[in-house]
Enzyme design. Structure first.
Site, PDB file in Angstrom:
ATOM      1  N   ARG A 230       0.769  -1.298  -0.073  1.00 38.01           N
ATOM      2  CA  ARG A 230       0.094   0.055  -0.081  1.00 38.01           C
ATOM      3  C   ARG A 230       0.911   1.021  -0.005  1.00 38.01           C
ATOM      4  O   ARG A 230       0.649   2.126  -0.625  1.00 38.01           O
ATOM      5  CB  ARG A 230      -1.026  -0.283   1.006  1.00 38.01           C
ATOM      6  N   CYS A 231       1.983   1.391   0.680  1.00 34.36           N
ATOM      7  CA  CYS A 231       2.655   2.695   0.914  1.00 34.36           C
ATOM      8  C   CYS A 231       3.541   2.689  -0.455  1.00 34.36           C
ATOM      9  O   CYS A 231       3.394   3.926  -0.855  1.00 34.36           O
ATOM     10  CB  CYS A 231       4.148   2.151   1.808  1.00 34.36           C
ATOM     11  N   MET A 232       3.737   1.594  -1.152  1.00 28.27           N
ATOM     12  CA  MET A 232       4.568   1.763  -2.379  1.00 28.27           C
ATOM     13  C   MET A 232       3.591   1.982  -3.674  1.00 28.27           C
ATOM     14  O   MET A 232       3.917   2.275  -4.797  1.00 28.27           O
ATOM     15  CB  MET A 232       4.933   0.424  -3.115  1.00 28.27           C
TER      16      MET A 232
END
Length: 405
Positions: free
Chosen positions: A394-396
């Site tokens: 999700r962060c990426m």
């Protein structure tokens, strides 16, 4: 699809069918990390860059295999810088800091960069520049140039560009340009701003939130349901930032309820999405140690302003705001040690491609097994090197187009 054949821009949930996503393939900026600067640049180690690129390529290929259009930030930035003089001026202005370089060197460097080809300028804006790489001679009238060592940065690299979730997010048909909290990341938003303002793909895209001084980072923002936004407040996003975001989305009628969720001010839980992400329209995977203690303040849009209630238990407040009886929590059933290890390795940081379908790091064996036992399809990717910056799938990823729920 719109007239160009691309999916309409925007998102109103975490789990609607993902159509297009913004990623950043790790590049030379990661090669700038050393034992002397990795803490300052927010990495826990020195990633093996070639392997990180292989892992990221596999992540992007997986998304494409599922019908997701992958937009790469560096490609968009190069195209934008090549097509727009205003974008070049904006990018150079954000990167060349006269307070650090002094008036003389700043002027000389900016003049040089204005003539650099777009692909090279894109690399400099992302990977930075050292004094050794300066075109300005050491005998210049700049005292800064004479006194700095060759390996010092004239323009700092941006290794955290890998985590495209944080510098922007889409809410409804609009894009929010965030305010990043830490010095190592502040300039990232200048690049996303350039792309959204000047790239033809985003022509006409309206803004939801931008240029507030109080920090708000995209990893703290979850679109729980149409009209319902959760905002984590902790190490990065501040209460003032959450309040400013709430007022902005209310004014633009992009949401009717914002849940402000206090989280521990710690590296392991820097964003809300490090401890909780949605995996289905009514389900989350959550760090089990905080499940019973996580709370939320509920902010409602009212005719003459806003109302604030709470704090109440997060799961109860979220279910009420979403209009469902109960928010299902995937029971990871982990002992405290395993739970802490897998949370540190981004076990709770999943990217939903559709309701009940998520991408997760393969290393979080127990969490993934429990997700599958609960009926969630888990698409596994390697992340031994990508995870050194403390971020998962999700962060990426910054979804720029999801089907509405």
């Amino acid at each position: 699809m719109n007239a160009s054949g691309s999916a309409p821009l925007g998102a109103n949930s975490e789990v609607g069918q993902l159509r297009a996503v913004l990623l950043h393939r790790p590049g030379d900026e990661l090669k700038r990390l050393t034992p002397r600067n990795n803490d300052q640049l927010l990495f826990d180690g020195l990633p093996w860059v070639d392997r990180a690129q292989e892992e990221h390529d596999a992540f992007a290929d997986l998304l494409r295999s599922r019908g997701v259009e992958v937009l790469l930030l560096s490609d968009l930035l190069t195209e934008t810088l090549g097509a727009s003089g205003a974008a070049r001026i904006q990018g150079i202005g954000a990167a060349v800091d006269a307070r650090k370089l002094g008036h003389t060197l700043a002027q000389e460097l900016a003049a040089h960069l204005r003539g650099v080809p777009a692909p090279d300028l894109s690399t400099i804006l992302t990977a930075g520049m050292t004094f050794d790489e300066l075109p300005v001679a050491a005998n210049t009238a700049s005292l800064v140039r004479r006194m700095h060592h060759g390996g010092d940065f004239v323009i700092d690299p941006l290794p955290n560009l890998l985590f495209t979730r944080d510098s922007s997010f889409w809410i409804g048909p609009r894009v929010a340009i965030t305010s990043l909290a830490l010095p190592a990341r502040v300039r990232e938003t200048s690049l996303t701003d350039i792309i959204y303002a000047h790239h033809p793909r985003f022509r006409g895209a309206r803004r939801a939130y931008e240029s507030h001084t109080a920090p708000v980072e995209g990893g703290d923002v979850l679109l729980l349901a149409p009209g319902v936004v959760a905002v984590g407040v902790g190490e990065r996003t501040t209460p003032a930032g959450a309040e400013a975001l709430a007022r902005s989305v209310f004014e633009d009628e992009l949401a009717h309820t914002v849940l402000v969720v206090p989280i521990a001010q710690a590296r392991a839980s820097m964003h809300l999405d490090t401890v909780c992400t949605m995996v289905d329209h009514d389900a989350v995977v959550m760090y089990p140690i905080i499940q019973d203690t996580l709370s939320a303040f509920t902010i409602h849009r009212e005719d003459k302003g806003v109302s604030i209630r709470g704090a109440d238990p997060f799961l109860t407040a979220a279910a009420e705001a979403m209009g469902i009886g109960k928010l299902r929590v995937i029971d990871t059933g982990l002992d405290n040690v395993t739970a802490e290890r897998e949370q540190w390795d981004d076990g709770n940081n999943t990217l939903a491609l559709a309701p009940g379908v998520v991408v997760a790091y393969e290393r979080n064996v127990e969490t993934n097994a429990r997700l599958e036992a609960s009926g969630i399809e888990v698409l596994r990717i390697a992340g031994s090197e990508l995870g050194s910056g403390r971020g998962g799938p999700r962060c990426m990823s910054c979804p720029v187009a999801r089907d509405p729920l």
